[in-house]
Scaffold this motif. Structure first.
Motif, short mmCIF file in Angstrom:
data_model
loop_
_atom_site.label_atom_id
_atom_site.label_comp_id
_atom_site.label_asym_id
_atom_site.label_seq_id
_atom_site.Cartn_x
_atom_site.Cartn_y
_atom_site.Cartn_z
N GLY A 1 0.82 -1.20 0.00
CA GLY A 1 0.00 0.00 0.00
C GLY A 1 0.85 1.25 0.00
N GLY A 2 0.18 2.39 -0.14
CA GLY A 2 0.89 3.65 -0.14
C GLY A 2 0.06 4.77 -0.70
N LEU A 3 0.73 5.89 -0.93
CA LEU A 3 0.10 7.07 -1.50
C LEU A 3 0.38 7.10 -3.00
CD1 LEU A 3 -1.31 9.85 -1.26
CD2 LEU A 3 0.96 10.81 -0.76
N VAL A 4 -0.66 7.26 -3.80
CA VAL A 4 -0.50 7.29 -5.25
C VAL A 4 -1.43 8.34 -5.83
CG1 VAL A 4 -2.23 5.47 -5.59
CG2 VAL A 4 -0.46 5.81 -7.31
N GLN A 5 -1.02 8.93 -6.93
CA GLN A 5 -1.87 9.93 -7.58
C GLN A 5 -2.98 9.27 -8.38
OE1 GLN A 5 0.70 12.41 -9.96
NE2 GLN A 5 1.27 13.67 -8.20
N ALA B 1 -8.69 3.43 0.81
CA ALA B 1 -9.23 2.53 1.82
C ALA B 1 -8.11 1.73 2.46
CB ALA B 1 -10.24 1.56 1.20
N LEU B 2 -8.47 1.07 3.54
CA LEU B 2 -7.60 0.05 4.13
C LEU B 2 -7.97 -1.27 3.45
CD1 LEU B 2 -5.44 -0.45 6.31
CD2 LEU B 2 -7.32 -0.92 7.91
N TYR B 3 -7.00 -1.89 2.81
CA TYR B 3 -7.24 -3.11 2.05
C TYR B 3 -6.79 -4.33 2.85
CZ TYR B 3 -8.42 -0.57 -2.19
OH TYR B 3 -9.05 0.23 -3.12
N TYR B 4 -7.69 -5.31 2.93
CA TYR B 4 -7.43 -6.52 3.68
C TYR B 4 -7.43 -7.73 2.72
CZ TYR B 4 -9.07 -3.80 7.71
OH TYR B 4 -9.24 -2.84 8.69
N CYS B 5 -6.54 -8.67 2.98
CA CYS B 5 -6.69 -9.97 2.32
C CYS B 5 -7.30 -10.93 3.34
CB CYS B 5 -5.37 -10.49 1.76
SG CYS B 5 -4.16 -11.01 2.97
N ALA B 6 -7.97 -11.91 2.81
CA ALA B 6 -8.67 -12.88 3.65
C ALA B 6 -8.62 -14.25 2.99
CB ALA B 6 -10.12 -12.44 3.86
N GLN B 7 -8.69 -15.26 3.80
CA GLN B 7 -8.59 -16.64 3.33
C GLN B 7 -9.78 -17.43 3.83
OE1 GLN B 7 -5.24 -17.39 2.03
NE2 GLN B 7 -5.86 -19.36 1.20
N ARG B 8 -10.33 -18.26 2.94
CA ARG B 8 -11.42 -19.14 3.33
C ARG B 8 -10.87 -20.51 3.72
NH1 ARG B 8 -16.26 -20.16 -0.25
NH2 ARG B 8 -17.24 -20.35 1.78
N SER B 9 -11.67 -21.29 4.42
CA SER B 9 -11.34 -22.69 4.67
C SER B 9 -12.09 -23.55 3.66
CB SER B 9 -11.74 -23.08 6.09
OG SER B 9 -10.98 -22.36 7.02
N SER B 10 -12.06 -23.10 2.41
CA SER B 10 -12.74 -23.77 1.31
C SER B 10 -12.04 -23.39 0.02
CB SER B 10 -14.20 -23.31 1.26
OG SER B 10 -14.83 -23.75 0.06
N GLY C 1 -4.28 -5.50 7.21
CA GLY C 1 -4.60 -4.45 6.26
C GLY C 1 -3.40 -3.62 5.84
N THR C 2 -3.51 -3.04 4.65
CA THR C 2 -2.51 -2.11 4.15
C THR C 2 -3.25 -0.91 3.57
OG1 THR C 2 -0.55 -1.87 2.73
CG2 THR C 2 -2.33 -3.23 1.87
N GLN C 3 -2.80 0.28 3.90
CA GLN C 3 -3.51 1.50 3.52
C GLN C 3 -3.17 1.91 2.09
OE1 GLN C 3 -5.82 3.33 5.30
NE2 GLN C 3 -6.06 4.59 3.44
N VAL C 4 -4.21 2.20 1.33
CA VAL C 4 -4.05 2.75 -0.01
C VAL C 4 -4.72 4.12 -0.03
CG1 VAL C 4 -4.69 2.52 -2.45
CG2 VAL C 4 -3.96 0.51 -1.14
N THR C 5 -3.96 5.13 -0.38
CA THR C 5 -4.50 6.48 -0.46
C THR C 5 -4.26 7.02 -1.86
OG1 THR C 5 -4.02 6.87 1.88
CG2 THR C 5 -4.42 8.81 0.50
N VAL C 6 -5.34 7.42 -2.52
CA VAL C 6 -5.25 7.95 -3.88
C VAL C 6 -5.59 9.44 -3.81
CG1 VAL C 6 -6.01 7.72 -6.26
CG2 VAL C 6 -6.00 5.71 -4.75
N SER C 7 -4.59 10.24 -4.04
CA SER C 7 -4.78 11.69 -3.89
C SER C 7 -3.72 12.43 -4.67
CB SER C 7 -4.70 12.07 -2.41
OG SER C 7 -4.75 13.48 -2.25
N SER C 8 -4.10 13.59 -5.18
CA SER C 8 -3.12 14.44 -5.86
C SER C 8 -2.52 15.45 -4.89
CB SER C 8 -3.79 15.16 -7.04
OG SER C 8 -4.93 15.88 -6.60
#
Length: 124
Positions: A9-13, A92-101, A117-124
């Protein structure tokens, strides 16, 4: 125990790209489906993308179709979310998740394990 660790994650334009990674340990990664979810400021957590255990089936939220690509490399116990043409609404804060299926799901309550979670910020 099962551990999922997101990175990338990070800050991106606006219009930029990021690739998120999810490193899994404590389970046989290639046996189970995984997904990405996000929670924006003041919003509820929402589904972003999901992939079956062998990568043959993928689902996306409508707002990210054509811009985001979910993938996985089972030999490295790692999942990815390639995000292109990013918009401020993707912040947003992005999460990965795993199922037991092995099968995919768009429902967060059908996932058993979550990263922090890892934060993604989209801003100029």
């Amino acid at each position: 125990q099962v551990q999922l660790v997101e990175s990338g994650g990070g800050l991106v334009q606006p219009g930029g790209s990021l690739t998120l990674s999810c490193a899994a340990s404590g389970l046989t990664f290639g046996n189970y489906a995984m997904g990405w979810f996000r929670q924006g400021p003041g919003k509820e957590r929402e589904f972003v993308a999901a992939i079956s255990s062998k990568g043959l089936v993928k689902y996306y939220q409508d707002s990210v179709k054509g811009r985001f690509t979910i993938s996985r490399l089972n030999a490295k116990n790692t999942g990815y979310l390639q995000m292109n043409s990013l918009k401020p609404a993707d912040t947003a804060l992005y999460y990965c998740a795993q199922r037991s299926s092995s099968g995919t799901s768009t429902r967060g309550d059908e996932y058993d394990y979550w990263g922090q979670g890892t934060q993604v910020t989209v801003s100029s």
